[in-house]
Design a protein around this motif. Sequence first.
Motif, mmCIF file in Angstrom:
data_model
loop_
_atom_site.group_PDB
_atom_site.id
_atom_site.type_symbol
_atom_site.label_atom_id
_atom_site.label_comp_id
_atom_site.label_asym_id
_atom_site.label_seq_id
_atom_site.Cartn_x
_atom_site.Cartn_y
_atom_site.Cartn_z
ATOM 1 N N ALA A 283 0.644 -1.354 0.088
ATOM 2 C CA ALA A 283 -0.022 -0.185 0.086
ATOM 3 C C ALA A 283 0.783 1.168 0.093
ATOM 4 O O ALA A 283 2.010 1.180 0.306
ATOM 5 C CB ALA A 283 -0.967 -0.019 1.367
ATOM 6 N N VAL A 284 0.203 2.499 -0.434
ATOM 7 C CA VAL A 284 0.820 3.672 -0.465
ATOM 8 C C VAL A 284 0.575 4.569 0.802
ATOM 9 O O VAL A 284 -0.900 4.642 0.964
ATOM 10 C CB VAL A 284 0.571 4.432 -1.812
ATOM 11 N N VAL A 285 1.449 4.991 1.721
ATOM 12 C CA VAL A 285 1.104 5.833 2.730
ATOM 13 C C VAL A 285 1.527 7.228 2.476
ATOM 14 O O VAL A 285 2.826 7.273 2.265
ATOM 15 C CB VAL A 285 1.573 5.304 3.988
ATOM 16 N N TRP B 49 5.131 6.816 1.030
ATOM 17 C CA TRP B 49 6.065 5.838 1.412
ATOM 18 C C TRP B 49 5.360 4.576 0.871
ATOM 19 O O TRP B 49 4.008 4.222 1.053
ATOM 20 C CB TRP B 49 6.200 5.999 2.956
ATOM 21 N N LEU B 50 5.952 3.705 0.119
ATOM 22 C CA LEU B 50 5.469 2.424 -0.309
ATOM 23 C C LEU B 50 5.757 1.303 0.672
ATOM 24 O O LEU B 50 6.935 1.141 0.966
ATOM 25 C CB LEU B 50 6.145 2.085 -1.510
ATOM 26 N N ALA C 118 14.136 6.760 2.117
ATOM 27 C CA ALA C 118 13.894 8.065 2.436
ATOM 28 C C ALA C 118 14.629 8.526 3.525
ATOM 29 O O ALA C 118 14.003 9.080 4.595
ATOM 30 C CB ALA C 118 12.261 8.476 2.321
ATOM 31 N N SER C 119 15.875 8.012 3.865
ATOM 32 C CA SER C 119 16.182 8.553 5.195
ATOM 33 C C SER C 119 16.635 9.885 5.161
ATOM 34 O O SER C 119 16.871 10.471 4.150
ATOM 35 C CB SER C 119 17.657 7.590 5.367
ATOM 36 N N SER C 120 16.826 10.551 6.395
ATOM 37 C CA SER C 120 17.195 11.739 6.771
ATOM 38 C C SER C 120 18.498 12.346 6.085
ATOM 39 O O SER C 120 18.526 13.260 5.523
ATOM 40 C CB SER C 120 17.261 12.154 8.197
ATOM 41 N N ASN C 121 19.471 11.384 6.417
ATOM 42 C CA ASN C 121 20.893 11.846 5.784
ATOM 43 C C ASN C 121 21.265 11.191 4.596
ATOM 44 O O ASN C 121 22.544 11.412 4.007
ATOM 45 C CB ASN C 121 22.012 11.441 6.871
ATOM 46 N N GLY C 122 20.475 10.530 3.856
ATOM 47 C CA GLY C 122 20.846 9.758 2.605
ATOM 48 C C GLY C 122 21.703 8.546 2.716
ATOM 49 O O GLY C 122 22.324 8.377 3.805
#
Length: 445
Positions: free
Chosen positions: A147-149, A162-163, A408-412
């Motif tokens: 699902a997509v949130v 977010w998938l 999708a982390s904060s610092n990549g």
Amino acid sequence: MNTLHLRTALAAALLIWLSLPCSAKTPSGTADNAKANGQSVSKLSVMQIQREVTGSLTYRFVSAAGNGAAPLPLPAAAAPNGLIALTIPPGTANNAALEIDDTDNGLAAQLPVSTSAPVVLNTASFTRMQTVLLSVQVQARGVLTGAVVSLDAASPKYHSEWLLKPSDAGEAQFSNVPLNTPLTVKVSYAADPPFSETQTIPSNPAPSGYHWATITVSWPDAQTVPLPAATPAQPNAPAQTAAPAAPAVPAAPAPTSPIGSLASIFFSLLLLGAIGWGISWSYRTGRLKTFLAGVGISAAAPGSGDAATQPSPFDAPKSRPQPITEGTADPLAGGGMASSAPLPVSTVPRLIATAGTYSGSIFELSAASAEIGRDPACQVALPNDSQVSRRHATLQMQGGPPVLIDNASSNGTFVNGVRIAAQQPHPLQQGDELTIGSTRFRFEG
């Protein structure tokens, strides 16, 4: 003739002016168009920060889409003016932002890039939460997957999706979420009616991240995975040294009476004497021998008759020797020498930390999918690295070559020094260098 020459000169000047490019005609318009289109402007060079907060802060310049280089420690304010000069990377767009993270409190600040005047950084600047976690379950079946949130805010404008993958265990993760503003979460799956909910994150959430209340849906056709079990011990994680327990203070002995002590000793000796007399009486009357024979214990003297050959019931059973079938060779072949073939080398993929917080640690990747993050439940758990998100990235090794996915982390997440796109599989090769938080790994697969 003079009039003819004058007309010819004017016509030539007009042709030259018309042939000039537009940028030469209106130089000021080019800079305005660059600003309007978010292009880099040459005057961007240094941004000054008036730092009025303390603590462990990091900074990086990010684009409007949230992409940027790895974060760096924010320097302390320099005397006497208390300003910090940050060099703006070449090519930075005019609509970019300066992102500052407070790793101690889990908060973040986004400041517009400016070179005209110093920008103040104080506690009021931190208006965002670094991490928001949201779990979705299907009633009586498990956690939702496929699902997509999405998470949205109207002011300041915010949108992120977010998938849910099977490795997410039904938990979506969002970064740099606005505080003190209504947030709307929306869960969409196939043709089922979407679920939405709105709430506001408090101004003082936990530093580890804000946990949205678990959402439960009842879609009959939704795909699910089992609920995550209790967090197991991490066999591949570096051992954590437990803090030594404080020494126990012995309790003061209760005061005893001398008469009571003497009475206790007397009755103990009396009891031991009675037991000894009973054993001696049983032996002299033959009752002890009869009792031992009844329970299968021979009381014959050692070396007399067949009793000497009977094994003692107290002896440990002797195991039958097992033939050696590995690491040997036929003694008649090759001069009778044992085989010296080396043991096979393990082919299990692994991550070897070469620098940073976990330098020297080795994480074996025996499963088809491995989570990398600060959460102790991750297969590659990095709880001591504050630059790592709770579920930073996923390493998949099933159905083809190994791939790395940044969640999708904060610092990549960086591969060979280049940041990879979020939520998109990135193929890995033997010897690739991965940078996650402040730890650098070498991939061996």
